[in-house]
Design a protein around this motif. Structure first.
Motif, PDB file in Angstrom:
ATOM      1  N   PRO A 113      91.489   8.226 100.342  1.00 51.72           N
ATOM      2  CA  PRO A 113      92.183   9.510 100.168  1.00 51.72           C
ATOM      3  C   PRO A 113      91.013  10.790 100.886  1.00 51.72           C
ATOM      4  O   PRO A 113      90.017  10.422 100.859  1.00 51.72           O
ATOM      5  CB  PRO A 113      92.104   9.488  98.639  1.00 51.72           C
ATOM      6  N   PHE A 114      91.902  11.673 101.073  1.00 47.36           N
ATOM      7  CA  PHE A 114      91.132  12.782 101.428  1.00 47.36           C
ATOM      8  C   PHE A 114      89.885  13.476 100.485  1.00 47.36           C
ATOM      9  O   PHE A 114      90.077  13.238  99.453  1.00 47.36           O
ATOM     10  CB  PHE A 114      92.066  14.074 101.485  1.00 47.36           C
ATOM     11  N   PRO A 115      88.813  13.806 101.076  1.00 55.57           N
ATOM     12  CA  PRO A 115      88.508  13.769 102.345  1.00 55.57           C
ATOM     13  C   PRO A 115      87.849  12.671 103.120  1.00 55.57           C
ATOM     14  O   PRO A 115      87.371  12.799 104.301  1.00 55.57           O
ATOM     15  CB  PRO A 115      87.322  15.148 102.379  1.00 55.57           C
ATOM     16  N   ALA A 116      87.911  11.748 102.828  1.00 58.55           N
ATOM     17  CA  ALA A 116      87.406  10.276 103.441  1.00 58.55           C
ATOM     18  C   ALA A 116      88.180  10.278 104.725  1.00 58.55           C
ATOM     19  O   ALA A 116      87.538  10.177 105.708  1.00 58.55           O
ATOM     20  CB  ALA A 116      87.651   9.134 102.589  1.00 58.55           C
ATOM     21  N   THR A 117      89.451  10.594 104.720  1.00 57.20           N
ATOM     22  CA  THR A 117      90.139  10.523 105.942  1.00 57.20           C
ATOM     23  C   THR A 117      91.301  11.742 105.718  1.00 57.20           C
ATOM     24  O   THR A 117      91.730  12.122 104.650  1.00 57.20           O
ATOM     25  CB  THR A 117      90.890   9.411 106.275  1.00 57.20           C
ATOM     26  N   SER A 118      91.931  12.156 107.096  1.00 61.13           N
ATOM     27  CA  SER A 118      92.864  13.049 106.599  1.00 61.13           C
ATOM     28  C   SER A 118      94.394  12.361 106.456  1.00 61.13           C
ATOM     29  O   SER A 118      95.339  12.962 106.307  1.00 61.13           O
ATOM     30  CB  SER A 118      93.155  13.819 108.063  1.00 61.13           C
ATOM     31  N   ASP A 119      94.336  11.102 106.418  1.00 54.66           N
ATOM     32  CA  ASP A 119      95.759  10.321 106.194  1.00 54.66           C
ATOM     33  C   ASP A 119      95.299   9.037 105.611  1.00 54.66           C
ATOM     34  O   ASP A 119      95.013   7.983 106.259  1.00 54.66           O
ATOM     35  CB  ASP A 119      96.274  10.000 107.600  1.00 54.66           C
ATOM     36  N   ALA A 120      95.490   9.041 104.397  1.00 48.85           N
ATOM     37  CA  ALA A 120      95.052   7.696 103.296  1.00 48.85           C
ATOM     38  C   ALA A 120      96.259   6.673 103.656  1.00 48.85           C
ATOM     39  O   ALA A 120      95.546   5.506 103.101  1.00 48.85           O
ATOM     40  CB  ALA A 120      95.103   8.278 101.775  1.00 48.85           C
ATOM     41  N   ARG A 121      97.032   6.830 104.408  1.00 43.55           N
ATOM     42  CA  ARG A 121      97.993   5.710 104.677  1.00 43.55           C
ATOM     43  C   ARG A 121      97.473   4.668 105.451  1.00 43.55           C
ATOM     44  O   ARG A 121      98.447   3.727 105.937  1.00 43.55           O
ATOM     45  CB  ARG A 121      99.405   6.246 104.566  1.00 43.55           C
ATOM     46  N   THR A 122      96.294   5.032 106.157  1.00 44.61           N
ATOM     47  CA  THR A 122      95.842   4.235 107.453  1.00 44.61           C
ATOM     48  C   THR A 122      94.521   3.886 107.202  1.00 44.61           C
ATOM     49  O   THR A 122      93.757   4.009 106.510  1.00 44.61           O
ATOM     50  CB  THR A 122      96.158   5.221 108.457  1.00 44.61           C
TER      51      THR A 122
END
Lengths: 526, 526
Positions: free
Chosen positions: B468-477
């Motif tokens: 989940p954000f901010p680890a990535t900009s798209d948690a679905r991937t």
């Protein structure tokens, strides 16, 4: 009186206290009883907080319980009987038979997702066993998809049942394990209350955690924006206008934690008539096209708003037959006064564009929000230089674009924005052009169909109701069909998690009986 | 001289003419030869236009040819021999053995994706046969996933091979059928050129269409922003800072056609030490933690920047052992002068936060961009009220948060932003707390691991390097592992498409031998 003007917050049917709003009968232009209470900010917060509190319990229920909940919702919706259909008819102007079919479709959707939950493929369970002898050793790695969290759903005006309170977005989110907070559509408030209460009854009957479902009444954008901005909400499903969808996307992007918005927005659904098909049956295709264009007063997302063909006798015959068929179509009542006004404005604007000619109009409009169908024609050069002609007109209006040659036709195609559908009428004689066109259309649309009509969206496993921007805000997904569930999931990897803490989907003994990927190979359950 | 200061545009190695930039040796603080020419706006456009032109050819190649291309890239990277390793060492300060391992990992990634392409599950081929007798009849509906289009890849400073020019983003995009335009990272320009030329040679050897791969040299954000804004680009892969990632997200969202950005950005990777685990081996876990923290001078996305435990003798013993181990760790050279400066600034800032105590420091810094490890401690109340303590420090610094009780520990956990990983050290005695913690951690992180260390990301099918954000900009991937390919795909439905126009993946005779979903059931090839 069965419709009470209430919304649903958790297990309570409540009347909002932030003012009132009434439903509207577009056939009579009359406001309807009763008044609905509008949600306060505290109501939005209460619904979202309950959804968050319900989430861990709900997502960890056995799949069978989630499946039965979906089926029970369908049962309770069917049990609403004629009352629901009458109210939906009064609020939307849609014919009773259409609404009965739509209710059946809504229930089929819920049952499809019950099957999807039971099959469990959506979890994408994946196991890479430990390799302790490898240098370096590989740990035990297992992956499954989990639901994102509470989902905000915004229904569509044009499907008061199938794309609304218990429609595809709600069904797929609940199937994924996400609680749902619906913002009821102002165009069918009473319908929303009746369906919302059916969902509430099903939730109680199935002993679901409070907060698994709520439904708010709001006016304008305020309640909707507050819903999307609420920290408990983790994804949004929306069907409606490009402007409305993009407003939600902006709110979602501006959050401290941005969230995905699945907005199904704007599509003009190009409809290709290739020479061989025209030579065989220009008139038949023209009539079929007009039936598709005017069905539901043109208020379908997949309405064919653009016809593309090569100039010549075939296209002339198509146009003439379509024009003739169009003139016989009576004016139909549109869903809302706002939609009716926007349609009249868009048609008026089109009448003023240089190089665009009116081919035919449907029957005169009567009283209320009735709309007259309209067919226009132009040439490729005008189309390519008039951005207004690419804007969706929501209603029974379409435009024939005559292309000089195949290069012209391909230039028009490459110029198009993203679409939900692209339709090609072709025979074996058109094979070469169709083969050239298909890879271009694949990149433009979510669904490519041959020798049919784009209205009518089958609910099944292979359906894609989506497409590149602006058809949707996320081309990687569909809002109809089994894979709509994937919108509300994210993968989690479990590394060396003790067996007794592993989720059932990933346990060695596979108690859920899932097809799983083990070391890169799909394995059926033993 | 083997490194020439060139970029790659299609099949040409070119020197940019928009000024020059040099690589930098962080150990000696010296600029390196040769100067690299910077890309002009015309260069960016040329690379993107070639990628667009290559797309339809490339995506329609037989899977076997795409798989061989990926394997050939791996072969050519291996063939660079010691030259590549030496240049990467000089540019990054990373040890030779680590870089050799990273090269092997890069090639394994490419080979994994060759396998993924051959297996073909990523196409998600789905068939719902026509039901002509049904009322209404069901058309023939088939679905597959197609690639999105050309992908812009931004490499990471901390993995000059595995997350750069031919790293995970490039490998998964090429596997999906997307041409790639890389923006070379300024921290390893020569390494980028050598790897870029290996990809170019492989593209030529495999007779790939020109434009399937390009690599641009840019300084600052200008070339990168132009790349993301280019209409031909349809998705972005990025690994780096939160600020850098969000700048690309904003550019992508502001496009006429917004596109997905997969930015892997910021994570502090909470590391839980539960009482039973501490009672068993507080000192051993403390030493293992410090090895993980200081590996690669703390420059891993999954570096454990936060330790969470219950205050008491066990946590004290962990802290003391970790402090002792940390003091023995020599200062290490960081990747760039900018990273070194940011690290020094962040550590300085942390020293000034009330309620935070320095536990131990690593060896003194020597010359160049060397960084001294640092371990801090605080209590939960301070952590919960000091947002600065949640910011990622890129480098070998961590913070122990002592919680009064389990409620305190859960409050800290619920307060956390999204993470790439969460690690739990626990024994059977900790089962109850671990079972309470796990569902909370699932919602916070892409990977949850037990009794291990988060650095070290296995490349396999079940891996999730996301969150989940901010680890990535798209948690679905995920950006690591086989399912990284899904980022670059979208579904298309084919309705009643004539058999001779259907893509091979969907033909009745299943010539690609795919596992397909037929009427909702997974079917192995006959």
């Amino acid at each position: 009186m069965p419709v009470k003007g209430e919304m649903i917050i958790g297990r309570r049917a409540v009347r909002g206290s932030a003012g009132t709003v009434r439903a509207f009968n577009p056939a009579t232009c009359a406001a309807m009883e009763p008044a609905f209470g509008l949600a306060t900010t505290a109501d939005v917060d209460a619904a979202c907080t309950l959804a968050e509190q319900a989430f861990d319990t709900y997502r960890n229920l056995q799949p069978e319980r989630r499946a039965r909940f979906l089926e029970t919702i369908a049962d309770h919706i069917m049990a609403t009987g004629p009352l629901l259909i009458e109210r939906a008819h009064d609020e939307s102007g849609l014919p009773v038979a259409r609404l009965e079919g739509e209710r059946a479709r809504t229930c089929n959707q819920l049952r499809l997702f019950a099957g999807v939950v039971r099959a469990g493929h959506f979890m994408a369970a994946t196991l890479d066993p430990a390799l302790p002898q490898r240098i370096p050793p590989r740990p035990d790695l297992r992956m499954r998809r989990i639901p994102l969290g509470p989902v905000a759903v915004f229904g569509a005006s044009n499907f008061p049942l199938a794309f609304s309170v218990a429609g595809g977005d709600t069904a797929s989110a609940l199937a994924a394990g996400c609680p749902v907070v619906v913002k009821a559509h102002g165009a069918h408030l009473g319908t929303a209350e009746l369906v919302g209460k059916a969902v509430l009854e099903a939730a109680i009957a199935c002993d679901m955690p409070e907060g698994v479902f709520s439904m708010l009444i709001g006016e304008g954008r305020q309640a909707g924006q507050a819903l999307v901005a609420h920290p408990a909400i983790k994804a949004v499903g929306f069907t409606g206008s490009r402007q409305g969808g993009m407003a939600l996307v902006q709110t979602a992007n501006a959050r401290k934690e941005p969230i995905p918005v699945y907005a199904e927005m704007s599509s003009i659904n190009p409809f290709y008539v290739l020479p061989g098909a025209l030579a065989r049956d220009a008139a038949g295709i023209g009539r079929g096209f007009v039936d598709s264009l005017t069905m539901g007063v043109g208020q379908f997302c997949t309405n064919p708003g653009l016809v593309i063909g090569l100039a010549g006798a075939g296209l002339d015959a198509f146009r003439d037959a379509a024009g003739e068929a169009l003139r016989t179509k009576a004016a139909g009542t549109m869903l809302t006064a706002g939609i009716h006004k926007a349609y009249a404005g868009a048609v008026g604007k089109r009448n003023g564009i240089a190089g665009v000619r009116l081919v035919a109009q449907g029957g005169e409009t009567g009283q209320g929000c009735a709309a007259r169908a309209a067919l226009y024609e132009t040439d490729a050069a005008t189309f390519l230089t008039s951005p207004d002609l690419e804007e969706e007109i929501f209603g029974p209006a379409s435009l024939v674009v005559a292309c000089r040659d195949e290069a012209d036709l391909l230039a028009v195609t490459r110029h198009l924005e993203g679409q939900l559908t692209a339709t090609v009428h072709a025979t074996g004689d058109d094979r070469e052009l169709a083969a050239t066109l298909l890879p271009v259309l694949e990149r433009k649309a979510g669904r490519v169909l041959f020798n049919g009509y784009p209205t009518g969206v089958e609910v099944c496993h292979a359906m894609v109701h989506g497409g590149p921007f602006p058809a949707t805000s996320d081309a990687r997904t569909t809002s109809v069909g089994a894979t709509a569930i994937e919108r509300f999931l994210r993968p989690v990897c479990y590394q060396d998690v003790p067996i007794d803490l592993l989720p059932e989907a990933l346990r060695d003994d596979n108690p859920l009986g899932l097809v799983r990927m083990v070391d890169g190979q799909l394995r059926a359950p033993q």
